[in-house]
Design an enzyme around this catalytic site. Structure first.
Site, mmCIF file in Angstrom:
data_model
loop_
_atom_site.group_PDB
_atom_site.id
_atom_site.type_symbol
_atom_site.label_atom_id
_atom_site.label_comp_id
_atom_site.label_asym_id
_atom_site.label_seq_id
_atom_site.Cartn_x
_atom_site.Cartn_y
_atom_site.Cartn_z
ATOM 1 N N GLY A 1 26.851 -6.852 14.570
ATOM 2 C CA GLY A 1 27.202 -8.233 13.613
ATOM 3 C C GLY A 1 26.160 -9.223 13.453
ATOM 4 N N LYS B 1 12.578 -2.047 6.619
ATOM 5 C CA LYS B 1 12.727 -2.502 5.073
ATOM 6 C C LYS B 1 12.076 -4.005 5.263
ATOM 7 C CE LYS B 1 16.904 -4.366 4.386
ATOM 8 N NZ LYS B 1 18.333 -4.528 3.930
ATOM 9 N N TYR C 1 -25.153 4.612 -0.513
ATOM 10 C CA TYR C 1 -24.861 5.676 0.605
ATOM 11 C C TYR C 1 -25.487 6.892 0.682
ATOM 12 C CZ TYR C 1 -21.172 7.962 3.287
ATOM 13 O OH TYR C 1 -20.507 8.676 4.092
ATOM 14 N N ASN D 1 18.044 -4.173 -0.877
ATOM 15 C CA ASN D 1 18.548 -3.152 -0.087
ATOM 16 C C ASN D 1 17.979 -1.710 -0.557
ATOM 17 O OD1 ASN D 1 20.669 -4.285 1.365
ATOM 18 N ND2 ASN D 1 21.486 -4.986 -0.526
ATOM 19 N N ARG E 1 18.998 2.655 2.589
ATOM 20 C CA ARG E 1 18.951 2.975 1.283
ATOM 21 C C ARG E 1 17.564 2.666 0.649
ATOM 22 N NH1 ARG E 1 23.613 -1.153 -0.424
ATOM 23 N NH2 ARG E 1 23.251 -2.191 1.460
ATOM 24 N N ASN F 1 -31.063 -9.466 -14.918
ATOM 25 C CA ASN F 1 -30.308 -8.616 -15.776
ATOM 26 C C ASN F 1 -30.351 -7.194 -15.792
ATOM 27 O OD1 ASN F 1 -29.245 -9.076 -18.928
ATOM 28 N ND2 ASN F 1 -30.346 -6.896 -18.588
#
Length: 449
Positions: free
Chosen positions: A83, A25, A373, A230, A18, A363
């Site tokens: 189960g 999950k 970069y 769920n 679900r 500052n």
């Protein structure tokens, strides 16, 4: 309690269909941490507790989520879904090593609290063989009812099997359970699958234990502790509950929040007393905020350290590796990444400071950019204590600005600047009298053609 050994068996084998996700999950996050890791943290509050995790797939990924919080954890595979009792027995080998207490918890109940688990174990210490965590439901429809007689739990009755009187009971089964170690395997092995689904239900051990004359009781915990996730909606609801809990803890510990509901915290956010959080602040993982600091509205922090009485924002972003010193300021629309800003330094507005060190009381004027970069590698910028960098300056790394140096506004600095020097990195201005008017006339004429 600390003298009793404990094994927490965490059931995490559910498919979670679900959730409609390729991710298992139990790996979906609450406050930036996988659900199963929240459960492990609660279970591991007692150092005498070891952990077994029962999974259905992606065992290695689940193990990686668990190990930071339970290095000794072992993962067991439930190859068939037969189960909850069958799932627990997937960890038979570890259960059989002998523990005073065996806790059975679920990897999709991320709001379970250590105190609620301690209550289960406390009943085992008093002599119970099985302890079930229950909760009170204003509307118990759909939940299994806990049937008690004279303080003992005698059965867990599913609603479809309950009598009218039993359906009126509001004390419901939360699913989490504790079993005395000496009885764990015999009780689990006694569970049968003679039911409509042909599955082995963990709840059956209540009647099995009661039938053997063993003591079975229930504890009561707030509903949040047993809230299972769920789907994505329930995930968001659990996130909201976790956030409310953590905000409350911080405020009771001395942190001020002007609009608590708009502050988002991560599982490991650390904020010291007397810090102030304005509305709409987001904390990603790995943030530490020191006493007296102020995080102003609409700021985003991740893997950053904020010193005492520092000021961040509004609309500031601190990325990983940002370290902001005491009474330093990172103002509106500024971004700091992998950089140290020393005590009292100011990066007030519209600036980017990356891969750099800004010395004490330096500052940086509006629009100061560290050009770190070059398309292939990152380079460092060193700005000395007390230096002043004028507005709209680009510092092309690698470069060092000496202590007390002064950079003229609008400069592009490509070479080191000595201490106390004044640097100009811009073209000389020239004024051409009348040329502006003639250019304007020319452009207007072209536009009219």
């Amino acid at each position: 309690m600390s003298q009793r050994t404990c094994l927490s068996v965490i059931l995490a084998a559910g498919e979670g269909t679900r959730m409609k996700s390729a991710l298992p999950k139990v790996l979906h996050p609450i406050a930036g941490l996988p659900m199963v890791a929240h459960v492990v943290k609660a279970a591991r509050r007692d150092e005498a507790t070891e952990v077994a995790v029962v999974v259905g797939r992606e065992a290695d990924t689940v193990r990686e989520a668990v190990l930071p919080f339970a290095p000794e954890a072992e993962v067991f595979l439930q190859s068939e879904r037969l189960g909850t009792a069958h799932a627990v027995l997937a960890a038979r080998e570890k259960i059989g090593r002998g523990y005073d207490d065996v806790l059975v918890v679920f990897g999709d109940t991320p709001l379970v609290q250590a105190e609620a688990l301690a209550d289960l174990r406390a009943e085992l210490a008093k002599g119970a063989a099985v302890v079930v965590m229950g909760f009170r439901a204003p509307d118990p429809t759909g939940y299994g009812r806990l049937i008690e007689e004279n303080g003992a739990l005698v059965a867990i009755r599913e609603e479809r099997d309950a009598s009218a009187a039993e359906r009126a009971i509001d004390f419901c089964n939360g699913g989490l359970m504790a079993i005395a170690g000496e009885h764990a395997l015999p009780l689990l092995d006694a569970v049968k699958n003679d039911n409509a689904k042909g599955e082995y239900y963990l709840t059956d051990i209540v009647e099995i234990a009661a039938g053997q004359g063993l003591k079975v009781v229930a504890t009561e915990a707030p509903y949040e502790n047993v809230l299972g996730i769920n789907n994505r909606l329930e995930l968001s609801e659990a996130e909201a509950i976790w956030q409310r809990r953590r905000r409350r803890e911080l405020m009771l510990d001395g942190v001020s929040m002007l609009d608590p509901d708009s502050v988002h915290l991560s599982h490991d956010t650390e904020i010291a007393p007397d810090a102030v959080l304005e509305p709409n602040v987001f904390f990603g993982p790995g943030v530490k905020v020191s006493a007296g600091a102020r995080i102003r509205a609409f700021s985003h922090l991740e893997k950053a350290i904020v010193g005492e009485n520092a000021e961040i924002g509004p609309f500031a972003r601190l990325r990983p590796g940002a370290q902001i010193g005491t009474k330093a300021k990172v103002g509106n629309f500024c971004e700091v990444k992998n950089a140290v800003v020393d005590a009292g330094a100011k990066v007030n507005h519209l600036s980017y400071v990356g891969d750099a060190h800004v010395g004490a009381k330096a500052n940086l004027g509006a629009g100061t950019i560290t050009c770190n970069y070059d398309g292939y590698a990152k380079h460092h910028t060193e700005i000395g204590a007390g230096a002043f960098v004028g507005t709209n300056t680009s510092l092309v790394a690698p470069v060092t600005i000496g202590e007390g140096a002064y950079i003229a506004s609008g400069s592009v600095i490509t070479a080191n600047v000595p201490d106390d020097a004044l640097a100009f990195g811009r073209a000389r201005q020239e004024n051409k009298e009348g040329l502006g008017r003639r250019l304007r006339e020319k452009l207007a004429a072209q536009a009219g053609k």
